[in-house]
Design an enzyme around this catalytic site. Structure first.
Site, PDB file in Angstrom:
ATOM      1  N   ASP A 101       0.855  -1.175   0.000  1.00 17.06           N
ATOM      2  CA  ASP A 101       0.000   0.000   0.000  1.00 17.06           C
ATOM      3  C   ASP A 101       0.907   1.246   0.000  1.00 17.06           C
ATOM      4  OD1 ASP A 101      -2.660   1.125   0.323  1.00 17.06           O
ATOM      5  OD2 ASP A 101      -2.209   1.457   2.433  1.00 17.06           O
ATOM      6  N   SER A 102       1.198   1.830   1.148  1.00 16.06           N
ATOM      7  CA  SER A 102       2.106   2.980   1.199  1.00 16.06           C
ATOM      8  C   SER A 102       3.550   2.562   0.895  1.00 16.06           C
ATOM      9  CB  SER A 102       2.061   3.633   2.583  1.00 16.06           C
ATOM     10  OG  SER A 102       2.643   2.780   3.548  1.00 16.06           O
TER      11      SER A 102
HETATM   12  P1  IMP Z   1       1.984  -0.456   3.798  1.00 13.74           P
HETATM   13  O1  IMP Z   1       3.085  -0.370   4.793  1.00 13.74           O
HETATM   14  O2  IMP Z   1       1.147   0.800   3.762  1.00 13.74           O
HETATM   15  O3  IMP Z   1       2.430  -0.860   2.412  1.00 13.74           O
HETATM   16  O4  IMP Z   1       1.009  -1.487   4.429  1.00 13.74           O
HETATM   17  C1  IMP Z   1       0.696  -2.683   3.936  1.00 13.74           C
HETATM   18  C2  IMP Z   1      -0.180  -3.392   4.946  1.00 13.74           C
HETATM   19  O5  IMP Z   1      -1.390  -2.646   5.220  1.00 13.74           O
HETATM   20  C3  IMP Z   1      -0.622  -4.689   4.336  1.00 13.74           C
HETATM   21  O6  IMP Z   1       0.280  -5.719   4.624  1.00 13.74           O
HETATM   22  C4  IMP Z   1      -1.991  -4.885   4.955  1.00 13.74           C
HETATM   23  O7  IMP Z   1      -1.868  -5.547   6.179  1.00 13.74           O
HETATM   24  C5  IMP Z   1      -2.526  -3.496   5.205  1.00 13.74           C
HETATM   25  N1  IMP Z   1      -3.438  -3.065   4.100  1.00 13.74           N
HETATM   26  C6  IMP Z   1      -3.218  -2.118   3.175  1.00 13.74           C
HETATM   27  N2  IMP Z   1      -4.258  -1.996   2.325  1.00 13.74           N
HETATM   28  C7  IMP Z   1      -5.166  -2.913   2.723  1.00 13.74           C
HETATM   29  C8  IMP Z   1      -6.472  -3.299   2.216  1.00 13.74           C
HETATM   30  O8  IMP Z   1      -7.016  -2.783   1.224  1.00 13.74           O
HETATM   31  N3  IMP Z   1      -7.099  -4.304   2.894  1.00 13.74           N
HETATM   32  C9  IMP Z   1      -6.557  -4.907   3.987  1.00 13.74           C
HETATM   33  N4  IMP Z   1      -5.342  -4.591   4.479  1.00 13.74           N
HETATM   34  C10 IMP Z   1      -4.649  -3.594   3.852  1.00 13.74           C
END
Ligand code: IMP
Ligand code: MG
Length: 175
Positions: A101-102
């Site tokens: 995601d981020s």
């Molecule tokens: P990042 O550090 O923002 O890339 O976070 C990724 C984590 O956020 C993933 O491993 C998920 O656990 C959670 N996440 C991000 N988007 C979603 C979504 O649409 N549904 C469920 N979990 C999400």
């Protein structure tokens, strides 16, 4: 619960794509052994389905992390809630994520794992939301790029629910 789940990617399509990625990894890592690192809990379904389809020797280990996120005091550090059981020194490692995601989680986790001297380290994610990226992450194997929608199923949760769904669904809140 007041949510409605609509199917975004059905079970057959997810299965077919995992099969393709498994074939690609098996080819890229021919004659090697791979250590899959499952990032709990979301990646558990993808990790096991991927592992089942790899035709190279495969081992698995599990890790639970939380990211402090960008812009906080602790940015650049990862909170390891459950560490790996085994050393990854000298191993060919693939980190398995449910969704990027981020990018904060992986951009903090990968340097931490590199300190442990794996022979190589790559990332695979079932889902990618590139429009949400705050930090660049080099993901080698991507299942599906999706739009900026909150998704559940296949390990992904909404408040710990819906991990068990065999497809990727979008959560719509009623009212
Ligand atoms: P990042 O550090 O923002 O890339 O976070 C990724 C984590 O956020 C993933 O491993 C998920 O656990 C959670 N996440 C991000 N988007 C979603 C979504 O649409 N549904 C469920 N979990 C999400
Ligand atoms: Mg996660």
């Amino acid at each position: 619960m007041n949510e409605k789940i609509t199917v975004l990617i059905d079970e057959e399509t997810v299965d077919a794509r995992i099969k393709e990625i498994a074939a690609q990894i098996s080819k890229d890592y021919a004659k090697k052994e791979v250590r899959l690192i499952c990032i709990l809990k979301g990646s558990i379904f993808y990790t096991t389905e991927l592992a089942k389809r790899l035709t190279i020797p495969t081992t698995m280990d599990f890790m639970s992390v939380s990211s402090y996120g960008a812009g906080t005091v602790s940015s650049g550090e990862i909170n390891i809630k459950k560490d790996l059981d085994e050393s990854i020194e000298g191993l060919d490692v693939i980190v398995v994520e449910d969704i990027v995601d981020s990018g904060n989680t992986l951009s903090q986790l990968i340097p931490e794992l590199k300190k442990r001297n794996p022979r190589s380290i790559e990332i695979t994610t079932l889902l990618d939301k590139p429009s949400r990226r705050e930090v660049d992450v080099d993901v080698k194997y991507i299942g599906f790029e999706i739009e900026d929608k909150f998704v559940v199923g296949y390990g992904l949760d909404y408040d710990q629910s819906y991990r068990d769904l065999p497809f990727i669904g979008v959560v719509e809140l009623d009212g």
